[in-house]
Design a protein around this motif. Structure first.
Motif: not given
Length: 382
Positions: A53-56, A87-91
């Motif tokens: 999961t990715y925490i913003l 992950g690249m999209k989030m970045a």
């Protein structure tokens, strides 16, 4: 079957935000977190052992110590944005959107989200909505101003039974009953159907539908030509409903099932990738399910979820909210969204107990209810 809801999506947001509020010079960052299941979590689409999961994180340049948190948690093999380069999209979103001045009135906030984050990234939309609302409320994991957050008002939830062999599933059922749940949801479709029916019979032989509510979730496991016969068998166990008996995308077959089924049908995966009021209305009016099951991570975040509910209420369709295996950060946000409605149905908000390494949180589950205990703290590192 619609639950009471006098406040539309638009008017609700107006009540939450002061006029002309702006978050100025907002910066975004994120970090991945690998969630590890306590057991192999089986569904008809496969077994999950772990998920990333990715925490913003959102903060303003003038006060970097105050941080709003959101979570983008694409569900493997199901989310539209379950992509290899997530992950690249989030970045990329964090970089391109940092430095923005973000209006925090209802219309301005919705417009900013819709303009800057494509509907094809539903979990990322949800993360940005949540992080900004948390930041707006002072970075204390408050998404909305409701009694769930302020005074610990409880929300009823179902006890979730994962697929596995019959013994494993039976052990889970007994544990949930011992813990005081009066609504049990069982995932079916992976083991022998007769064994699944035996599990349902065992519960019903001890508890009537007035004592224990039973739901099942097939995750699209039945073929269209066998579905009705299986629904007829399942209806003998006084079930509340079945989620997604056949796979999504078979609108004609699903509509016919909803017309003739002796058991209430709830749409779940069917809602994924359906955009805008016209398409959503077309889907619901064509199929006319008894219920819809809403996962903000999958359907496009807070605004999209409330728009689905507005339509369901208008058409007399019931609904409940469910997590999509987020960590406690996303689960907290979904619980707070749920608490903005007067929905008495048990919700699917018990998934925080699934992981060995979830973030410590004030979310407490007792006797089939979830609450927010302000005496407990958050443990969000990095």
């Amino acid at each position: 079957m619609a639950e009471p809801n006098a406040i539309s999506a638009v008017s609700f947001l107006k009540n939450q935000f002061p006029m002309n509020s702006i978050l100025r010079n907002v910066y975004f960052d994120y970090f991945p977190h690998l969630l590890k299941f306590k057991f192999e979590a089986g569904t008809s689409r496969g077994v999950l052992k772990q998920k990333t999961t990715y925490i913003l994180k959102a903060s303003v340049f003038s006060n970097p110590a105050t941080v709003g948190f959101g979570e983008a948690a694409p569900l493997p093999l199901l989310s539209l944005d379950d992509i290899p380069d997530f992950g690249m999209k989030m970045a990329g979103f964090c970089k391109s959107l940092s430095g923005a001045d973000i209006p925090m009135d209802a219309a301005g906030f919705s417009n900013w989200i819709n303009t800057n984050i494509s509907e094809h990234f539903p979990s990322i939309r949800f993360a940005f909505e949540t992080a900004l609302l948390d930041l707006f409320h002072g970075g204390k994991q408050q998404v909305f101003d409701t009694d769930f957050f302020k005074v610990g008002k409880t929300i009823p939830i179902n006890g979730l039974i994962w697929m596995g062999d019959k013994g494993f599933m039976k052990d889970q059922i007994e544990k949930k009953l011992d813990e005081g749940y009066d609504c049990i949801k069982i995932k079916i479709g992976a083991i022998d159907f007769e064994q699944e029916c035996e599990l349902l019979y065992d519960i019903r032989s001890r508890f009537s539908k007035d004592k224990i509510t039973l739901r099942v979730d097939a995750n699209g496991a039945f073929s269209p030509d066998q579905a009705l016969a299986k629904l007829q068998i399942l209806s003998k166990f006084d079930l509340h409903s079945i989620e997604q008996p056949i796979r999504q995308g078979q609108m004609g077959q699903m509509a016919e099932l909803c017309k003739v089924s002796p058991l209430a049908i709830a749409l779940d995966e069917e809602l994924i990738g359906v955009y805008g009021e016209s398409e959503r209305r077309g889907l619901l009016e064509s199929i006319m399910p008894h219920y819809i099951v809403l996962k903000p991570t999958l359907v496009g975040g807070i605004q999209a979820t409330r728009e689905w509910i507005d339509l369901a209420n208008e058409l007399g369709i019931g609904w409940w909210m469910t997590s999509a295996l987020e960590s406690n950060i996303g689960l907290n946000a979904i619980a707070q969204i749920t608490s903005t409605f007067e929905n008495i149905l048990p919700q699917g908000l018990g998934t925080g107990q699934l992981y060995e390494n979830n973030f410590d949180s004030p979310l407490v589950i007792e006797k089939g209810k979830i609450r927010y205990d302000k005496n407990l703290g958050w443990g969000i590192s990095q």
